[in-house]
Design an enzyme around this catalytic site. Structure first.
Site, PDB file in Angstrom:
ATOM      1  N   SER A  18      -4.852  33.794   9.368  1.00 41.91           N
ATOM      2  CA  SER A  18      -4.856  32.968  10.429  1.00 41.91           C
ATOM      3  C   SER A  18      -6.403  32.755  10.748  1.00 41.91           C
ATOM      4  CB  SER A  18      -3.947  33.498  11.802  1.00 41.91           C
ATOM      5  OG  SER A  18      -4.335  32.656  12.772  1.00 41.91           O
ATOM      6  N   HIS A  43      -4.322  29.639   7.311  1.00 39.99           N
ATOM      7  CA  HIS A  43      -3.392  29.258   8.280  1.00 39.99           C
ATOM      8  C   HIS A  43      -4.312  28.810   9.580  1.00 39.99           C
ATOM      9  CE1 HIS A  43       0.503  29.249  10.849  1.00 39.99           C
ATOM     10  NE2 HIS A  43      -0.352  30.118  11.880  1.00 39.99           N
ATOM     11  N   ASP A  45      -4.232  27.485  13.487  1.00 39.56           N
ATOM     12  CA  ASP A  45      -3.625  27.298  14.734  1.00 39.56           C
ATOM     13  C   ASP A  45      -4.170  26.266  15.610  1.00 39.56           C
ATOM     14  OD1 ASP A  45      -1.437  29.509  14.421  1.00 39.56           O
ATOM     15  OD2 ASP A  45      -3.051  30.985  14.176  1.00 39.56           O
ATOM     16  N   MET A  47      -3.552  24.770  19.346  1.00 39.61           N
ATOM     17  CA  MET A  47      -3.033  24.803  20.504  1.00 39.61           C
ATOM     18  C   MET A  47      -3.795  23.777  21.646  1.00 39.61           C
ATOM     19  SD  MET A  47      -3.366  29.111  20.752  1.00 39.61           S
ATOM     20  CE  MET A  47      -2.784  30.165  19.254  1.00 39.61           C
ATOM     21  N   HIS A  76      -0.476  24.722  12.035  1.00 37.46           N
ATOM     22  CA  HIS A  76       0.639  25.125  12.692  1.00 37.46           C
ATOM     23  C   HIS A  76       0.273  24.635  14.102  1.00 37.46           C
ATOM     24  CE1 HIS A  76       2.443  28.803  15.218  1.00 37.46           C
ATOM     25  NE2 HIS A  76       2.991  27.761  15.627  1.00 37.46           N
ATOM     26  N   MET A  78       0.535  23.939  17.774  1.00 38.32           N
ATOM     27  CA  MET A  78       1.530  24.486  19.159  1.00 38.32           C
ATOM     28  C   MET A  78       1.087  23.553  20.120  1.00 38.32           C
ATOM     29  SD  MET A  78       0.744  28.497  18.238  1.00 38.32           S
ATOM     30  CE  MET A  78      -0.356  28.128  16.907  1.00 38.32           C
ATOM     31  N   MET A 147       8.331  32.572  14.372  1.00 42.65           N
ATOM     32  CA  MET A 147       7.529  33.330  15.234  1.00 42.65           C
ATOM     33  C   MET A 147       7.987  34.619  15.394  1.00 42.65           C
ATOM     34  SD  MET A 147       4.922  31.167  15.664  1.00 42.65           S
ATOM     35  CE  MET A 147       4.012  32.424  16.538  1.00 42.65           C
ATOM     36  N   GLY A 154      -3.827  35.755  19.243  1.00 41.87           N
ATOM     37  CA  GLY A 154      -3.657  36.759  18.095  1.00 41.87           C
ATOM     38  C   GLY A 154      -3.617  38.104  18.550  1.00 41.87           C
ATOM     39  N   ASP A 185       5.217  34.769  11.370  1.00 43.25           N
ATOM     40  CA  ASP A 185       3.855  34.468  11.979  1.00 43.25           C
ATOM     41  C   ASP A 185       3.938  35.470  13.317  1.00 43.25           C
ATOM     42  OD1 ASP A 185       1.297  33.702  13.011  1.00 43.25           O
ATOM     43  OD2 ASP A 185       1.960  31.650  13.294  1.00 43.25           O
TER      44      ASP A 185
HETATM   45  C1  DX5 Z   1       0.002  32.849  17.354  1.00 44.08           C
HETATM   46  C2  DX5 Z   1      -0.432  32.411  16.101  1.00 44.08           C
HETATM   47  C3  DX5 Z   1      -0.705  33.079  14.984  1.00 44.08           C
HETATM   48  C4  DX5 Z   1      -1.659  34.210  15.209  1.00 44.08           C
HETATM   49  C5  DX5 Z   1      -1.111  35.447  14.246  1.00 44.08           C
HETATM   50  O1  DX5 Z   1       0.268  32.133  18.322  1.00 44.08           O
HETATM   51  O2  DX5 Z   1       0.389  31.271  15.652  1.00 44.08           O
HETATM   52  O3  DX5 Z   1      -0.871  32.518  13.820  1.00 44.08           O
HETATM   53  O4  DX5 Z   1      -2.890  33.796  14.694  1.00 44.08           O
HETATM   54  O5  DX5 Z   1      -2.067  36.427  14.788  1.00 44.08           O
HETATM   55  P1  DX5 Z   1      -1.972  37.868  14.417  1.00 44.08           P
HETATM   56  O6  DX5 Z   1      -1.488  38.047  12.802  1.00 44.08           O
HETATM   57  O7  DX5 Z   1      -3.066  38.798  14.870  1.00 44.08           O
HETATM   58  O8  DX5 Z   1      -0.659  38.557  15.422  1.00 44.08           O
HETATM   59 ZN    ZN Z   2       0.174  30.411  13.754  1.00 42.76          ZN
END
Ligand code: DX5
Ligand code: ZN
Length: 228
Positions: A18, A43, A45, A47, A76, A78, A147, A154, A185
């Protein structure tokens, strides 16, 4: 891109680092570094500060990542009303595009929209969302993302309580003879990946576990080996 049916025997682990845990000031070099270390997917993310309490990057930055990347981008979303953004994220370079079931009222239509735009459609479930919401869209999904943390950040702790859900989803996919990949994830690392693999996941997002160590290649190899 095409995939084949991941039967229990043919399942191969895929590691999707990620970029949320990358050094943003050196994003291009981070992309190259993680690919050289053995990433299968990148990956990304996205947001919006509404669906989740955090804000990250949008299409222009993803387009730049795409210029540097050789691996597919697993984007991804969000964000609220993801259907308003599908085409822009696909144009920016999303190969896989995943929307939250909790954010998409007309989920069936959104998944068709993603495929039509040219990306592999996927659905993501928050830890508290039951898998029954997938019953009528499963055949439209290239992948399903479970999830294992509450989305937004993260480096959070893995929620083991989602594993029975992963198992039930994997069983349903097998029973229906579908080719859908199961992705997980949040909080994935050397201590947790095996339990997710055993539950039926084969695509593993990992942020801190990969970007937070000096030897990323060794860590990716370790994660892959843990599934062996
Ligand atoms: C959280 C994200 C994840 C995140 C995972 O909202 O969707 O992709 O980056 O990070 P780790 O592996 O550090 O939990
Ligand atoms: Zn993610």
């Amino acid at each position: 891109m095409s995939t084949h049916t991941p039967t229990a025997e043919s399942r191969v682990p895929m590691i999707a680092p990620s970029l949320l845990s990358a050094d943003f000031l050196r994003l291009g070099d981070e992309v190259s570094s993680i690919e050289a270390a053995g990433a299968d997917l990148l990956h990304v993310d996205v947001m919006d500060g509404h669906f989740v309490p955090n804000l990250t990057f949008g299409p222009p930055i993803i387009a730049k990542i795409r210029e540097r990347a050789t691996r597919p981008l697993d984007v991804h979303l969000m964000i609220e009303t993801p259907e308003r953004w599908v085409e822009r994220y696909v144009e920016a370079g999303a190969a896989w595009l995943t929307v939250h079931v909790e954010a998409s009222v007309h989920l069936h239509r959104t998944l068709e929209q993603i495929r039509q735009a040219g990306a592999e459609p996927g659905v993501v479930l928050n830890p508290s969302t039951p898998e029954g919401t997938l019953d009528y869209v499963l055949d439209l999904c290239h992948h399903l993302l479970v999830m294992s943390v509450n989305p937004g950040f993260g480096g959070q702790r893995f929620i083991g309580g989602v594993l029975p859900k992963v198992e039930r989803i994997a069983e349903t996919i097998a029973r229906r003879g579908l080719a859908t990949l199961v992705e997980i994830d949040g909080g994935i690392g050397p201590q947790t990946i095996r339990s997710a693999w055993d539950a039926g996941a084969s695509v593993f997002v990992a942020g801190q576990a990969v970007f937070g160590v000096p030897d990323r290649a060794a860590r990716i190899a370790e994660l892959r080996a843990a599934c062996g």
